[in-house]
Design a protein around this motif. Structure first.
Motif, short mmCIF file in Angstrom:
data_model
loop_
_atom_site.label_atom_id
_atom_site.label_comp_id
_atom_site.label_asym_id
_atom_site.label_seq_id
_atom_site.Cartn_x
_atom_site.Cartn_y
_atom_site.Cartn_z
N THR A 277 42.41 50.24 36.39
CA THR A 277 41.43 50.14 37.49
C THR A 277 42.18 49.73 38.74
O THR A 277 42.92 48.74 38.73
CB THR A 277 40.33 49.11 37.17
OG1 THR A 277 39.68 49.48 35.95
CG2 THR A 277 39.30 49.07 38.28
N VAL A 278 42.01 50.51 39.81
CA VAL A 278 42.72 50.23 41.06
C VAL A 278 41.72 50.03 42.20
O VAL A 278 40.58 50.52 42.13
CB VAL A 278 43.71 51.36 41.41
CG1 VAL A 278 44.80 51.48 40.33
CG2 VAL A 278 43.00 52.68 41.61
N ARG A 279 42.19 49.34 43.23
CA ARG A 279 41.35 49.05 44.39
C ARG A 279 42.02 49.62 45.63
O ARG A 279 43.13 49.22 45.99
CB ARG A 279 41.19 47.53 44.53
CG ARG A 279 40.20 47.06 45.57
CD ARG A 279 40.07 45.55 45.51
NE ARG A 279 39.04 45.04 46.39
CZ ARG A 279 39.23 44.78 47.68
NH1 ARG A 279 40.42 44.98 48.24
NH2 ARG A 279 38.23 44.31 48.42
N LEU A 280 41.36 50.60 46.28
CA LEU A 280 41.94 51.27 47.45
C LEU A 280 41.05 51.02 48.67
O LEU A 280 39.83 51.23 48.61
CB LEU A 280 42.06 52.78 47.21
CG LEU A 280 42.89 53.23 46.00
CD1 LEU A 280 42.89 54.74 45.89
CD2 LEU A 280 44.31 52.72 46.11
N THR A 281 41.66 50.58 49.74
CA THR A 281 40.91 50.38 50.98
C THR A 281 40.79 51.71 51.72
O THR A 281 41.37 52.72 51.32
CB THR A 281 41.62 49.36 51.88
OG1 THR A 281 42.93 49.85 52.20
CG2 THR A 281 41.76 48.02 51.17
N GLN A 282 40.05 51.72 52.81
CA GLN A 282 39.79 52.96 53.55
C GLN A 282 41.08 53.58 54.10
O GLN A 282 41.16 54.80 54.24
CB GLN A 282 38.81 52.70 54.69
CG GLN A 282 37.40 52.34 54.20
CD GLN A 282 36.42 52.15 55.33
OE1 GLN A 282 36.81 52.16 56.50
NE2 GLN A 282 35.16 51.97 54.99
N GLU A 283 42.09 52.78 54.38
CA GLU A 283 43.34 53.34 54.91
C GLU A 283 44.09 54.16 53.86
O GLU A 283 45.02 54.89 54.19
CB GLU A 283 44.24 52.22 55.43
CG GLU A 283 44.66 51.22 54.36
CD GLU A 283 45.52 50.10 54.93
OE1 GLU A 283 46.64 50.40 55.40
OE2 GLU A 283 45.05 48.94 54.92
N HIS A 284 43.66 54.04 52.60
CA HIS A 284 44.29 54.81 51.54
C HIS A 284 43.36 55.93 51.05
O HIS A 284 43.43 56.35 49.89
CB HIS A 284 44.65 53.90 50.35
CG HIS A 284 45.63 52.83 50.71
ND1 HIS A 284 45.27 51.50 50.79
CD2 HIS A 284 46.95 52.89 51.05
CE1 HIS A 284 46.33 50.78 51.12
NE2 HIS A 284 47.36 51.60 51.30
N ARG B 113 43.41 59.03 51.75
CA ARG B 113 44.14 60.25 51.38
C ARG B 113 44.58 60.17 49.91
O ARG B 113 44.43 61.14 49.16
CB ARG B 113 45.35 60.43 52.28
CG ARG B 113 46.17 61.69 51.98
CD ARG B 113 47.28 61.87 53.02
NE ARG B 113 48.08 63.04 52.73
CZ ARG B 113 49.10 63.07 51.88
NH1 ARG B 113 49.41 61.97 51.21
NH2 ARG B 113 49.77 64.20 51.67
N LEU B 114 45.08 58.99 49.51
CA LEU B 114 45.51 58.80 48.13
C LEU B 114 44.31 58.87 47.19
O LEU B 114 44.38 59.44 46.09
CB LEU B 114 46.22 57.46 47.98
CG LEU B 114 46.76 57.12 46.58
CD1 LEU B 114 47.72 58.20 46.09
CD2 LEU B 114 47.46 55.76 46.61
N LYS C 46 54.02 62.60 38.93
CA LYS C 46 54.29 63.68 39.89
C LYS C 46 53.59 63.41 41.21
O LYS C 46 54.17 63.59 42.29
CB LYS C 46 53.80 65.02 39.32
CG LYS C 46 54.66 65.59 38.21
CD LYS C 46 54.06 66.91 37.72
CE LYS C 46 54.84 67.47 36.55
NZ LYS C 46 54.21 68.73 36.03
N LEU C 47 52.32 62.96 41.13
CA LEU C 47 51.56 62.66 42.34
C LEU C 47 52.22 61.54 43.13
O LEU C 47 52.43 61.66 44.36
CB LEU C 47 50.13 62.27 41.97
CG LEU C 47 49.27 61.68 43.11
CD1 LEU C 47 49.10 62.69 44.24
CD2 LEU C 47 47.92 61.22 42.58
#
Length: 433
Positions: free
Chosen positions: A370-377, A379-380, A414-415
Motif C-alpha cells: 500500500t502506497v501513499r501518493l500526493t498530487q505532485e505524483h 503522473r506516477l 520496468k516502470l
C-alpha cells in the motif's frame, strides 16, 4: 471416431517380466491397476523370469507354449505384456497364441482413449494412437478389424489398420494442425492471465496421487476424482484466491507414470505447457506409497522432457492420513523457504499450510503493498493504473491517494526504471505504514 466399449470386461492374462535391469523394470502391482483401469478382468497373472529378452517373442518359446495353453484354459480374450513389444514380437505372439496381444504402451493408450472427454483430449489421444499404429501397419492382419472394440482397440484402431499409410499420414497432419490451433489458443489465454498479473500454479505428479482431490479443495470445484490411474486426463484451469497473496490460476494436469510413452508426451505437449509456463509447480506425491522415491524420479524426468525442470517446485506430500503419527506441517530449507508441505487432501488437513507456503513462494515474484501518493505524483499514479497494478484506491484527509498495489515484480521494476527510481527508494518514500 471412438469405438464403443464392450459391455463386459475382457478376460486378460497379464505377463510380467522379472529380472530386468532396474532402469527398465516395471511395477507388477501398477501393471494390475492399469489393466483394471482399462476394464480388464484379470484371469491370470504370469511372472516370467527373463534376464535376456528374445528378439522373436520377448519371452522363451517354452513360455509361449505355456501361455497358449493358459489362453485356452481361461478362455482369455487377450494377453497383455507389462513391457513394450516390437511390431514383429506382437505379430509373432498373436500368431502363436491365437488371440490379441497388447503391450504396456497400447494399454496406456487405451486408458487415455477411455478418459478423454474434451475435443482437445480426444485429438491428442488419437494422434498418439495413430503414431503407435503406424509402426504396426506392415503385414498387419486384417482379421482383427472384425473386433467390436475392446482394450487396445478403442479410438481409430480398426479403421486405420485397414487404411494405407498415405491416409494415415493425412489424418496425422490434420490432427497436428488442429492441435497447433489449440496450442495458440492456450498461449493467448496464458498471455491474458499474465496481463492480469495473476501468477500461474500447476499441479503435477504421478498418477493417482490425489491431484484432482487437492484441486477441488483449493478451487471449490467438482473435477472428477477417483482412486484409479489416469482419473484426470483433460486439463482444467481455475482462478483461486490465496490468502495474503490474492488471485492466481491453478491448473490440474494429466498424471505421469513410469516410462510414460514418448508418443503421449509429444501428443500432450500443448496441455503440458501449462506446467512449463507456470510460475510455481505443486508436485503432489503419495507420501504413503512404497514406490514414492521412484515415482518422484519419473515425474522429474517428464518435467525435463517438457522443459519445465527450471520452474520452481513445491513438493506436496499427500495422504498422510494413511501414515501413523504424522501431522500436517511445512518443511523448510536452511533459509526458511518452504520446500515441502505434508497434508491430507482427502482428510482436508493442512490445506491452510499449503496456501501459506504458496503465498510465501509467490510473493517473491509479486509486489503486494500500500502506497501513499500526493498530487505532485499524479503522473506516477496514472502509470500505476495503466499497469493494472492498483487493486483499490482511497483518499486521505490531505487529498493524497492511498493505493493498494498488487503487481508482478518484473513489470513494476520496468516502470520504476523508466521513471528513474529504484524499487527500494520507491517503497521507502511512498509506502503506507
Amino acid at each position: 471416431m471412438i469405438i464403443e466399449h464392450p459391455q463386459q470386461g475382457e478376460r486378460a492374462i497379464l505377463v510380467h517380466l522379472d529380472g530386468h535391469a532396474p532402469d527398465v523394470r516395471e511395477d507388477p502391482y501398477e501393471f494390475q491397476e492399469l489393466a483394471v483401469s482399462a476394464g480388464a478382468v484379470i484371469a491370470r497373472f504370469v511372472s516370467v523370469s527373463r534376464h535376456q529378452p528374445t528378439a522373436r517373442f520377448l519371452i522363451g518359446s517354452g513360455k509361449v507354449e505355456e501361455l497358449r495353453q493358459l489362453v485356452l484354459a481361461e478362455k482369455a480374450d487377450l494377453v497383455i505384456f507389462n513391457h513394450a513389444l516390437t511390431p514383429s514380437q506382437e505379430r509373432n505372439l498373436q500368431r502363436e497364441l491365437d488371440c490379441r496381444v497388447l503391450d504396456r504402451i497400447g494399454l496406456i493408450l487405451d486408458i487415455f482413449a477411455q478418459r478423454a472427454q474434451t475435443y482437445e483430449g480426444k485429438l491428442q489421444v488419437e494422434l498418439a494412437q495413430l503414431e503407435h499404429i503406424s509402426t504396426r501397419l506392415v503385414h498387419s492382419r486384417t482379421d482383427l478389424s472384425r473386433q467390436q472394440g475392446g482394450i487396445g482397440l478403442r479410438g481409430p484402431g480398426e479403421t486405420q489398420l485397414e487404411s494405407d499409410r498415405r491416409l494415415l499420414r493425412v489424418r496425422v497432419r490434420q490432427i497436428k494442425s488442429r492441435l497447433e490451433k489449440v496450442r495458440n489458443q492456450r498461449q493467448l489465454a496464458r498471455r491474458s492471465r499474465q496481463r492480469a498479473d495473476m501468477p500461474g500454479i500447476s499441479l503435477v505428479g504421478y498418477t493417482n496421487t490425489g491431484k484432482s482431490t487437492l484441486f477441488n479443495l483449493l478451487t471449490e470445484s467438482k473435477v472428477y476424482a477417483a482412486d484409479q490411474l489416469f482419473a484426470t486426463l483433460d486439463p482444467t484451469v481455475r482462478r483461486i484466491e490465496i490468502p495474503n497473496l490474492g488471485a492466481a490460476t491453478l491448473a490440474d494436469t494429466v498424471g505421469f507414470i513410469r516410462h510414460l510413452p514418448h508418443k503421449l508426451v509429444e501428443a500432450f505437449r500443448a496441455t503440458l505447457e501449462e506446467s512449463a509456463n507456470a510460475d510455481l509447480l505443486l508436485h503432489v506425491i503419495d507420501a504413503h506409497s512404497p514406490e514414492r522415491d521412484e515415482q518422484i524420479k519419473q515425474v522429474l524426468t517428464v518435467l525435463q522432457e517438457i522443459d519445465a525442470d527450471d520452474v520452481r517446485i513445491l513438493e506436496v506430500y499427500n495422504k498422510i492420513d494413511l501414515m501413523d503419527n504424522l501431522e500436517p506441517h511445512i518443511q523448510r530449507d536452511e533459509q526458511g523457504v518452504p520446500q515441502r508441505v505434508w497434508l491430507s487432501a482427502a482428510g482436508q488437513q493442512g490445506i491452510d499450510l499449503l496456501q501459506q507456503a504458496i503465498a510465501e513462494l509467490l510473493e517473491e515474484e509479486i509486489y503486494v503493498a500500500t502506497v501513499r501518493l500526493t498530487q505532485e505524483h499524479s503522473r506516477l499514479r496514472g502509470k500505476l493504473f495503466d499497469l493494472n497494478a492498483v487493486q483499490q484506491e482511497t483518499h486521505a484527509e490531505d487529498g493524497a491517494s492511498v493505493l493498494k498495489l498488487r503487481v508482478a515484480k518484473i513489470e513494476m521494476d520496468k516502470l520504476l526504471s523508466r521513471e528513474g527510481v529504484t524499487p527500494s527508494d520507491f517503497f521507502a518514500q511512498f509506502a503506507e505504514h
